[in-house]
Write a protein that holds these residues in place. Sequence first.
Motif, mmCIF file in Angstrom:
data_model
loop_
_atom_site.group_PDB
_atom_site.id
_atom_site.type_symbol
_atom_site.label_atom_id
_atom_site.label_comp_id
_atom_site.label_asym_id
_atom_site.label_seq_id
_atom_site.Cartn_x
_atom_site.Cartn_y
_atom_site.Cartn_z
ATOM 1 N N ILE A 61 0.837 -1.202 0.000
ATOM 2 C CA ILE A 61 0.000 0.000 0.000
ATOM 3 C C ILE A 61 0.871 1.251 0.000
ATOM 4 C CG2 ILE A 61 -1.556 1.346 1.474
ATOM 5 C CD1 ILE A 61 -2.855 -1.378 2.252
ATOM 6 N N ARG A 62 1.902 1.266 0.830
ATOM 7 C CA ARG A 62 2.795 2.434 0.897
ATOM 8 C C ARG A 62 3.555 2.608 -0.410
ATOM 9 N NH1 ARG A 62 4.083 0.150 6.422
ATOM 10 N NH2 ARG A 62 2.847 1.400 7.891
ATOM 11 N N ALA A 63 3.954 1.485 -1.043
ATOM 12 C CA ALA A 63 4.690 1.555 -2.307
ATOM 13 C C ALA A 63 3.860 2.190 -3.409
ATOM 14 C CB ALA A 63 5.146 0.155 -2.719
ATOM 15 N N LYS A 64 2.547 2.158 -3.256
ATOM 16 C CA LYS A 64 1.649 2.762 -4.249
ATOM 17 C C LYS A 64 1.520 4.272 -4.049
ATOM 18 C CE LYS A 64 -2.739 1.915 -6.550
ATOM 19 N NZ LYS A 64 -3.967 1.097 -6.641
ATOM 20 N N GLY A 65 2.137 4.799 -2.994
ATOM 21 C CA GLY A 65 2.057 6.234 -2.736
ATOM 22 C C GLY A 65 0.971 6.623 -1.757
ATOM 23 N N VAL A 66 0.443 5.621 -1.037
ATOM 24 C CA VAL A 66 -0.562 5.889 -0.004
ATOM 25 C C VAL A 66 0.166 6.199 1.305
ATOM 26 C CG1 VAL A 66 -2.465 4.910 1.327
ATOM 27 C CG2 VAL A 66 -2.240 4.382 -1.115
ATOM 28 N N GLU A 67 -0.204 7.285 1.936
ATOM 29 C CA GLU A 67 0.379 7.660 3.223
ATOM 30 C C GLU A 67 -0.371 6.931 4.337
ATOM 31 O OE1 GLU A 67 1.367 11.731 5.825
ATOM 32 O OE2 GLU A 67 0.139 11.836 3.995
ATOM 33 N N THR A 68 0.367 6.418 5.313
ATOM 34 C CA THR A 68 -0.268 5.768 6.462
ATOM 35 C C THR A 68 0.038 6.559 7.724
ATOM 36 O OG1 THR A 68 1.638 4.300 6.797
ATOM 37 C CG2 THR A 68 -0.181 3.453 5.459
ATOM 38 N N VAL A 69 -0.936 6.613 8.612
ATOM 39 C CA VAL A 69 -0.774 7.328 9.873
ATOM 40 C C VAL A 69 -1.495 6.548 10.958
ATOM 41 C CG1 VAL A 69 -2.831 8.775 9.578
ATOM 42 C CG2 VAL A 69 -0.920 9.606 10.958
ATOM 43 N N PHE A 70 -0.935 6.582 12.167
ATOM 44 C CA PHE A 70 -1.510 5.841 13.283
ATOM 45 C C PHE A 70 -2.069 6.796 14.330
ATOM 46 C CE2 PHE A 70 1.662 3.028 11.438
ATOM 47 C CZ PHE A 70 0.934 1.848 11.296
ATOM 48 N N VAL A 71 -3.275 6.468 14.794
ATOM 49 C CA VAL A 71 -3.881 7.129 15.945
ATOM 50 C C VAL A 71 -4.172 6.034 16.967
ATOM 51 C CG1 VAL A 71 -4.887 8.990 14.572
ATOM 52 C CG2 VAL A 71 -6.221 6.913 14.993
ATOM 53 N N ASN B 56 -4.492 16.728 8.884
ATOM 54 C CA ASN B 56 -4.971 18.068 8.514
ATOM 55 C C ASN B 56 -4.434 18.504 7.151
ATOM 56 O OD1 ASN B 56 -6.410 18.268 10.918
ATOM 57 N ND2 ASN B 56 -4.708 19.213 12.023
ATOM 58 N N ARG B 57 -3.200 18.116 6.845
ATOM 59 C CA ARG B 57 -2.633 18.441 5.534
ATOM 60 C C ARG B 57 -3.413 17.731 4.425
ATOM 61 N NH1 ARG B 57 2.354 17.553 6.694
ATOM 62 N NH2 ARG B 57 2.380 15.348 6.092
ATOM 63 N N ALA B 58 -3.737 16.456 4.649
ATOM 64 C CA ALA B 58 -4.515 15.711 3.651
ATOM 65 C C ALA B 58 -5.879 16.358 3.433
ATOM 66 C CB ALA B 58 -4.673 14.259 4.085
ATOM 67 N N LYS B 59 -6.515 16.774 4.514
ATOM 68 C CA LYS B 59 -7.832 17.409 4.405
ATOM 69 C C LYS B 59 -7.729 18.730 3.650
ATOM 70 C CE LYS B 59 -11.175 16.188 5.570
ATOM 71 N NZ LYS B 59 -12.277 15.545 4.795
ATOM 72 N N ILE C 135 -9.233 10.643 2.824
ATOM 73 C CA ILE C 135 -8.889 10.053 4.120
ATOM 74 C C ILE C 135 -9.673 8.760 4.268
ATOM 75 C CG2 ILE C 135 -8.996 10.333 6.628
ATOM 76 C CD1 ILE C 135 -8.563 13.318 6.230
ATOM 77 N N VAL C 136 -8.941 7.643 4.340
ATOM 78 C CA VAL C 136 -9.541 6.314 4.426
ATOM 79 C C VAL C 136 -9.327 5.793 5.847
ATOM 80 C CG1 VAL C 136 -9.588 3.975 3.480
ATOM 81 C CG2 VAL C 136 -8.963 5.915 2.000
ATOM 82 N N CYS C 137 -10.399 5.646 6.588
ATOM 83 C CA CYS C 137 -10.306 5.183 7.977
ATOM 84 C C CYS C 137 -10.409 3.666 8.029
ATOM 85 C CB CYS C 137 -11.422 5.797 8.829
ATOM 86 S SG CYS C 137 -11.115 7.512 9.284
ATOM 87 N N VAL C 138 -9.492 3.047 8.752
ATOM 88 C CA VAL C 138 -9.532 1.604 8.969
ATOM 89 C C VAL C 138 -10.276 1.365 10.276
ATOM 90 C CG1 VAL C 138 -8.194 -0.491 9.339
ATOM 91 C CG2 VAL C 138 -7.385 1.256 7.719
ATOM 92 N N GLY C 139 -11.544 1.005 10.170
ATOM 93 C CA GLY C 139 -12.342 0.680 11.338
ATOM 94 C C GLY C 139 -13.113 1.851 11.911
ATOM 95 N N THR C 140 -14.178 1.502 12.608
ATOM 96 C CA THR C 140 -15.025 2.511 13.240
ATOM 97 C C THR C 140 -14.296 3.241 14.356
ATOM 98 O OG1 THR C 140 -15.942 0.834 14.734
ATOM 99 C CG2 THR C 140 -17.140 1.263 12.681
ATOM 100 N N THR C 141 -13.287 2.613 14.965
ATOM 101 C CA THR C 141 -12.549 3.291 16.036
ATOM 102 C C THR C 141 -11.715 4.444 15.480
ATOM 103 O OG1 THR C 141 -10.700 1.710 15.925
ATOM 104 C CG2 THR C 141 -12.471 1.241 17.489
ATOM 105 N N SER C 142 -11.145 4.258 14.280
ATOM 106 C CA SER C 142 -10.417 5.365 13.651
ATOM 107 C C SER C 142 -11.371 6.496 13.296
ATOM 108 C CB SER C 142 -9.687 4.873 12.398
ATOM 109 O OG SER C 142 -8.697 3.927 12.721
ATOM 110 N N VAL C 143 -12.577 6.136 12.830
ATOM 111 C CA VAL C 143 -13.598 7.155 12.536
ATOM 112 C C VAL C 143 -13.948 7.926 13.807
ATOM 113 C CG1 VAL C 143 -15.991 7.537 11.811
ATOM 114 C CG2 VAL C 143 -14.579 5.855 10.607
ATOM 115 N N ARG C 144 -14.201 7.192 14.898
ATOM 116 C CA ARG C 144 -14.587 7.852 16.149
ATOM 117 C C ARG C 144 -13.469 8.754 16.663
ATOM 118 N NH1 ARG C 144 -18.219 6.542 19.630
ATOM 119 N NH2 ARG C 144 -16.826 6.111 21.382
ATOM 120 N N THR C 145 -12.225 8.357 16.443
ATOM 121 C CA THR C 145 -11.100 9.187 16.867
ATOM 122 C C THR C 145 -11.063 10.489 16.090
ATOM 123 O OG1 THR C 145 -9.809 7.213 17.426
ATOM 124 C CG2 THR C 145 -8.604 9.271 17.182
ATOM 125 N N LEU C 146 -11.095 10.393 14.758
ATOM 126 C CA LEU C 146 -10.992 11.592 13.935
ATOM 127 C C LEU C 146 -12.209 12.491 14.081
ATOM 128 C CD1 LEU C 146 -8.541 10.155 12.779
ATOM 129 C CD2 LEU C 146 -9.306 10.801 10.485
#
Length: 366
Positions: free
Chosen positions: A212-222, A260-263, A269-280
Amino acid sequence: MKLGLFDYDLPENLIAQHPAAQRDASRLLIVYRATGETEDRNFSDLPEYLNEGDLLVLNDSRVIKARLIGERQGTGANIELFLLRRFRNGDSERDHRLNKDESHLYDVWECLAKPGKRLREGDRIVFGKELAAMIVKKLDDGSVYASFEALSGRTFDEALNVVGHTPLPPYIRRADETEDAERYQTVYAKELGSAAAPTAGLHFTPELLEKIRAKGVETVFVTLHVGLGTFRPVQTEELEDHVMHEEFYHISEEAARSINRAKEQGRRIVCVGTTSVRTLEGASVWGHEGNRCVRPGWGSTDIFLYPGGRKFFMTDALITNFHLPKSTLLMLVSAFYDREKVLEIYRDAVRKKYRFFSYGDAMLLL
């Protein structure tokens, strides 16, 4: 809105009792929200649906061995405590919730107790030779505060790792097994504190993330520590009357900048799971220039996302598992797309024998 609008029929044999043989071998249902079209794929195909410049947000909370089975001292009665959240030593919130004569206590946790009706404040529960707990306070919602003491010279966390059980959800009708200690964690789990896994992340492998990262997708952890807010049943007929339980989250300065930069740049912004959604969504505020952004730091959220309620400001796409009937998680997905269409997708998934819930398959809503 009525609770019954979020019910559906699910054959028990479709509730996954074990994880897939390989993490990314699960099935992946693609949902195009703009057209209503769907595709049946495998999770390993996910990179095909992500674009260069996308931001993938993942929850790095680590599941603790939250289920403890012990005996009440003096009676020998079996007691189970399920750890929900920890009040850090010296935490001002912990001291606020305890009485003054209890503020010296250490390793205080909010727990579910089973059976809890006969427990009394001051009761001591022993878990083998490793841990003991004193019931500090009983709460109106049936949970308790318990102060733990390690008995064998280990730290609390070390002792918990010895005697605790992986907190599999009740619909997995078996005892936890050795493989669950690893498979009920994401491969990127880091921050210890969850009472349940952020299950959409269970499908990722290190190799898939690298692709996924090799395709140019940025990953971030919360971090959002999953607790009662995520899996507590809705017991009110009207959704508006349901009160969510608070869950604690953390967004680092670096993660907040990336989000915030992506926004600002209009990237997805692709959230992995409802917990990431609830965080953001729980951490989002209006910025100085009238745009929506997230604030870094520790916080807590009791955000309840359901159709007709609060809007989504930060989430553009969502990866999620299939959720329980009448659950707040199903309501969140319905709010992100459309209730009737989501339920039709679920009915179709039943016909196609997708696997449901924590160890089940996933869907990607674009």
